[in-house]
Design a protein around this motif. Sequence first.
Motif, PDB file in Angstrom:
ATOM      1  N   ARG A  17       0.757  -1.312   0.090  1.00  0.00           N
ATOM      2  CA  ARG A  17      -0.056   0.064  -0.013  1.00  0.00           C
ATOM      3  C   ARG A  17       0.850   1.172   0.062  1.00  0.00           C
ATOM      4  N   ILE A  18       1.912   1.183   0.803  1.00  0.00           N
ATOM      5  CA  ILE A  18       2.837   2.385   0.961  1.00  0.00           C
ATOM      6  C   ILE A  18       3.820   2.700  -0.127  1.00  0.00           C
ATOM      7  N   LEU A  19       4.784   1.556  -0.473  1.00  0.00           N
ATOM      8  CA  LEU A  19       6.031   1.679  -1.164  1.00  0.00           C
ATOM      9  C   LEU A  19       5.525   1.936  -2.716  1.00  0.00           C
ATOM     10  N   PRO A  20       4.552   1.408  -3.248  1.00  0.00           N
ATOM     11  CA  PRO A  20       4.331   2.058  -4.781  1.00  0.00           C
ATOM     12  C   PRO A  20       3.988   3.479  -4.618  1.00  0.00           C
ATOM     13  N   ALA A  63       7.439   9.453  -9.588  1.00  0.00           N
ATOM     14  CA  ALA A  63       6.931   9.328 -11.037  1.00  0.00           C
ATOM     15  C   ALA A  63       6.409  10.775 -11.635  1.00  0.00           C
ATOM     16  N   LEU A  64       5.598  11.305 -10.439  1.00  0.00           N
ATOM     17  CA  LEU A  64       5.086  12.662 -10.699  1.00  0.00           C
ATOM     18  C   LEU A  64       6.033  13.543 -10.503  1.00  0.00           C
ATOM     19  N   HIS A  65       7.107  13.477 -10.002  1.00  0.00           N
ATOM     20  CA  HIS A  65       8.127  14.523 -10.091  1.00  0.00           C
ATOM     21  C   HIS A  65       8.684  14.907 -11.424  1.00  0.00           C
ATOM     22  N   THR A  89       7.361   7.375 -19.387  1.00  0.00           N
ATOM     23  CA  THR A  89       8.425   7.683 -20.267  1.00  0.00           C
ATOM     24  C   THR A  89       9.260   8.785 -19.513  1.00  0.00           C
ATOM     25  N   ASN A  90       8.861   9.688 -19.080  1.00  0.00           N
ATOM     26  CA  ASN A  90       9.504  11.062 -18.144  1.00  0.00           C
ATOM     27  C   ASN A  90      10.537  10.429 -17.096  1.00  0.00           C
ATOM     28  N   CYS A 135      12.291   2.086  -7.768  1.00  0.00           N
ATOM     29  CA  CYS A 135      10.988   3.011  -7.609  1.00  0.00           C
ATOM     30  C   CYS A 135      10.526   2.878  -8.869  1.00  0.00           C
ATOM     31  N   PHE A 136      11.195   3.238 -10.161  1.00  0.00           N
ATOM     32  CA  PHE A 136      10.785   3.301 -11.571  1.00  0.00           C
ATOM     33  C   PHE A 136       9.934   1.948 -11.930  1.00  0.00           C
ATOM     34  N   ARG A 137      10.790   0.977 -11.360  1.00  0.00           N
ATOM     35  CA  ARG A 137      10.134  -0.591 -11.915  1.00  0.00           C
ATOM     36  C   ARG A 137       8.972  -0.707 -10.956  1.00  0.00           C
TER      37      ARG A 137
END
Lengths: 692, 692
Positions: B352-355, B362-364, B553-554, B579-581
């Motif tokens: 619940r937390i780590l993703p 990802a937003l950044h 993509t970003n 984190c990306f993965r």
Amino acid sequence: MSDFTDNLKPRHDGAATLTAERNGSLISSDELSKHLLSRDGFLPRQARIVEILEKEKLFSKNQQLNLSRPERYHLGLARAKALRRMVEKHGWDHEDYRMAEYLTDEMSPFHLQMTMFATTVREQASEEQKAYWMPKILDWSIIGCYAQSELGHGSNVKGLETQAKWDPKAKEFVLHSPYLTASKWWNGAMGRTATHAIVVAQLLLPGKDNPAQFTSYGPQPFIVQIRDLKTHQPLPGIIVGDIGPKYGYASMDNGYMLFDQFRIPHSAMLSRYAEVNNETGAFTKRGHHAVLYGSLTFVRAQIIMHARLILARAVTVAVRYTAIRRQFRNRDSKDESEPEMAILDYPTVQIRILPLLATTFALHYTGEMMYDLYSRTRQSIEKGDFSAIAELHSASSGLKSLCTTLAADGIETCRRAMGGHGFGGGSGLVGINADYLSKPTVEGDNWMITQQVAAYLIKKMTAAVENPDAPPADALDELFQMYLRDSGRRLPQNVVHGSEVDDEAIVDVFQWRAADLSYRAYQSRIIEKKSWNSLLIQLHKLSRAYSEQILITNFHAALTNPASTSTLSPTTHSVLRSCFRLYALFTMDNEARSFSSTNAVCTDSLDVLPDTILALMAEIRPHAVKLVDSWAIPDYLLDSALGRYDGKVYEKLFDMAHRQNPLNQVTFNRDWRSEEIVLGSGDGGKPILSKL
Amino acid sequence: MSDFTDNLKPRHDGAATLTAERNGSLISSDELSKHLLSRDGFLPRQARIVEILEKEKLFSKNQQLNLSRPERYHLGLARAKALRRMVEKHGWDHEDYRMAEYLTDEMSPFHLQMTMFATTVREQASEEQKAYWMPKILDWSIIGCYAQSELGHGSNVKGLETQAKWDPKAKEFVLHSPYLTASKWWNGAMGRTATHAIVVAQLLLPGKDNPAQFTSYGPQPFIVQIRDLKTHQPLPGIIVGDIGPKYGYASMDNGYMLFDQFRIPHSAMLSRYAEVNNETGAFTKRGHHAVLYGSLTFVRAQIIMHARLILARAVTVAVRYTAIRRQFRNRDSKDESEPEMAILDYPTVQIRILPLLATTFALHYTGEMMYDLYSRTRQSIEKGDFSAIAELHSASSGLKSLCTTLAADGIETCRRAMGGHGFGGGSGLVGINADYLSKPTVEGDNWMITQQVAAYLIKKMTAAVENPDAPPADALDELFQMYLRDSGRRLPQNVVHGSEVDDEAIVDVFQWRAADLSYRAYQSRIIEKKSWNSLLIQLHKLSRAYSEQILITNFHAALTNPASTSTLSPTTHSVLRSCFRLYALFTMDNEARSFSSTNAVCTDSLDVLPDTILALMAEIRPHAVKLVDSWAIPDYLLDSALGRYDGKVYEKLFDMAHRQNPLNQVTFNRDWRSEEIVLGSGDGGKPILSKL
């Protein structure tokens, strides 16, 4: 305060819209109401009690959102006491009283008295203790609470830190809090209201050989006076108070409490099931908590029945408002004079609200089944025979988790579907949301307790694998044996043939998926011996799939059972069947890969789910207002401008803002150079600063 | 008020736990902070402003949850004025002021002044109007608001009901509210604070031949004084006030306003883009709202950057608390003396937390990309050339929808993962949740605005189908052309090979899925000519898939761009890649069927996602505390006992309850027979009754 707005009307008449909606459906909402809400005389009781409450100024909800949290407790206590007086005045029975609490719609500081406090004494006290305490509880001369959770421990009861040491010389227990985390925490009514508490503490007995060495006998319940009956001050050696503001439960004084070597007599330990001998100090345990097992099933059934009414309330508001609210003309229309569309006609609004409407019925039939089974087998339960509800008892953890999650998430989904006004106080969802968000956590955290049902399913699957031909003891054995027989030759099923939905196939694929996931869990844990913790996510999904299967099975059984549906007209029955299909296919679409990877459903069927769901929503749409009417939520309980029965949404929103908002009585000083806040008061900004 | 609790400590030392967590990771959170938060001098500015605010009693948040909604407005206004004075005193620039608002963390009644109010005047007023109004705005001698939304219309601006009729004789416009639903509604600062408003109203001009017949020229902005500058009373012909309590925004006076034939001069209409000739009454439009197009992209970038900080705040609280909180020993352990596990070590808490922690990054990177592109192309934008950001502008609707949904849902997911204490005021999430729940609705409803990006994608796909060999104008053209070339021979891809995650394949499959869904939408709408409304759900899913592809993509581009990551140590870089993965595979697993039905990902890869996700979470887990530290949210902003940097969770929860809760200063009369509420006061229950 007459002004030019007095004569203004909304551009579109919400009342006329709802009348047209109601005229457009052949469903009888009275008939469906009786079908849904006849248990224990719910409907006439609701009508009788709401009439009384609506007349009492103290029970007016108009200004509730303008009160501070401390004021909400003052109000909660005032109402709790008034309700007790109304019991006497109107001769209410216990169900009447519960109805009044339900309609008042806030967690009452007196709520624990007849629930956890009285129930624990009734179930866990000795006959002698009951004879002493029950009369005081029943005439409310003492007010009780149930002090189990602590600052450091909630779910893990065995880890509680509060100690109850037996002092053999004084023949007393000594309650003590060795750590800050031993502080009792969250316990309702304890903060400011209660005079007495059931304190659950680690029972520590001195060693025979070494009296300075204590052995723990686990958490045990003690009944303890915590405040002076006259001054209402905590007794010496006790620190107790309210824990402060929370998401919800503003009216409840959830408390904290610590003990400093606080002595209580031998008789304080509730001793129906466990006892410390007054003379020898020896510990005896007797019997099983058999009755608790049965009553937990009953409590879980109540949680589900409550969840359906909570969800029905949110859906009622959302359906009525989105039927009235218009925004944008049809994008494909060339006719500039065409009126704007009701937003409930947009599939993007339907997909959020109508599956939840269908869910209210799904929850209903499983709740009914649990009540029925519990009442039918009550006598055998009292004797400790749980064979009939053993599976149900286990499943009840999964159902509690699923149903309270559906309801809690559903409130917010409905709110967002209502756009801007959904964020306003006129939605009527502010309080229900804040309060109900507790439910996924209390009475067993929704993620944690799914382990219980998964463990049970693994046990049952293990038995089925080991004895595939043993006579099945229950429906689950049958399902698992069928699964083990057929899994080698299973073909993924069609649930939609052309435009025809196959109801029996739906039941089959939900059951198959649950069985397949049970087998995988068995495989991982028993055969591959994977660690329990590494399986937790998988087990959570298993519990959810299994619980969904229960909802599906019971919903389908109710619709095909002539006894259950004989009072329904063909139209109503047919719309309920569309709701069954919508709940089922919506759930399937959301978890489509789980249905394909378990070989339950074929890809062709999964591909057509979105279109089938659209078609089902179009079938249900004309009946949506009548369907929510059937849940018979009174306006007093809804407390929602958007969800009013009469459809006067905008009139009410404006009335709340223009005529009832106390902030509009004050004129402010907006000049940033001045510290004054109320214009002309010369307050210098001090009143608000003093509250910080 | 010394008592025996003064010397109690929690059983486990949270401070020591967090220290150990920090010592257990080689990530430098300072280094990562600088990587994430260097834009516009964010970090030193935050440090400088927080130090000032923390010292001001007026900015103390301790008692905020105990205030009533009217008190919250009093406080909000007091703080708004104080912040203005601090601007003068400390010589703050505009970014400093915005930082102070951000740290104060409530919607200020002055917030609209420099945003919507000043921006609208700056962008839509004529030079003459600007010369008149801007000085008054900049010295705050008038306070403004932006009155667009009405009781009956929010999203559909063309449907606004407020009228501005041109009176050619008097050379005045007549503002009028013909219906109740024409009432302006929701407009911030209008309820009690503002002296002036930008009023958006339907411009109605009399016919040349028949002056009694009016023609609408659509919604136009007018600048209108609404209150007397001395008495602060509404001007005659205006009814204005605060709409009352809401889910959040307690400190803001969202307002309602109606006009009764209220006359305003010709100069009131903001006339940079449209004008009514003072003499002839003729309507002229000039130019495009080109600049608005650019600044909307900038605003959307800000929304995403804000969403990441909101989500980071919730995740910071959740990670720190669940690293400290212990519950249950390992179920498979035989060792009775083993300590209880930190709940962050349970996969059911991690999932619940780590993703969500991964989502903050990802937003950044997408927010950064939008800022960069906007600044790089600012000059061409000013000239009306949008080629560089045309796609981005369109995508920004989808991104606003996705990112604010992720953040809003993420707050509640974090809250529930924290169990009981997550429901308490000490979570620090009560206010942020209530306020942020507005975001999925405001600035374009998250479901409605996804139509805009879908329409754009259909247009682009149509062009690609029609001219498959045209030189691609942007990355989207390239993607669609590639898709059209390859779709006949596409093989679903592996994204996991054994235990190796293939980052390039991840980017490929997210892009492929977006292209495939775009093609399906094109097929349904352009070829099969299905009605727009019947496609809305499909289009919503398309927009989401497309926006997810942008985030992926970003994120990937940033991790593989040496310029972007050169300041990062190999460890930090490697954890960010995990984190990306995690973000990618978690998203893929949740929408697995969408990835299989679009031929993007092969079944084998989808089957191993759950185990791959478990392994990624195990990789990230040791760095979780350091990763949230990197977001550098000050304790003052967190305002959370559970999320404190120093880990003193239980000490702070107890302090809040025992020493700071005003309810504990009062002793209550719990006797139901008595109407008295405060014991010994003889109040007879009247004080609380008078507030209803």
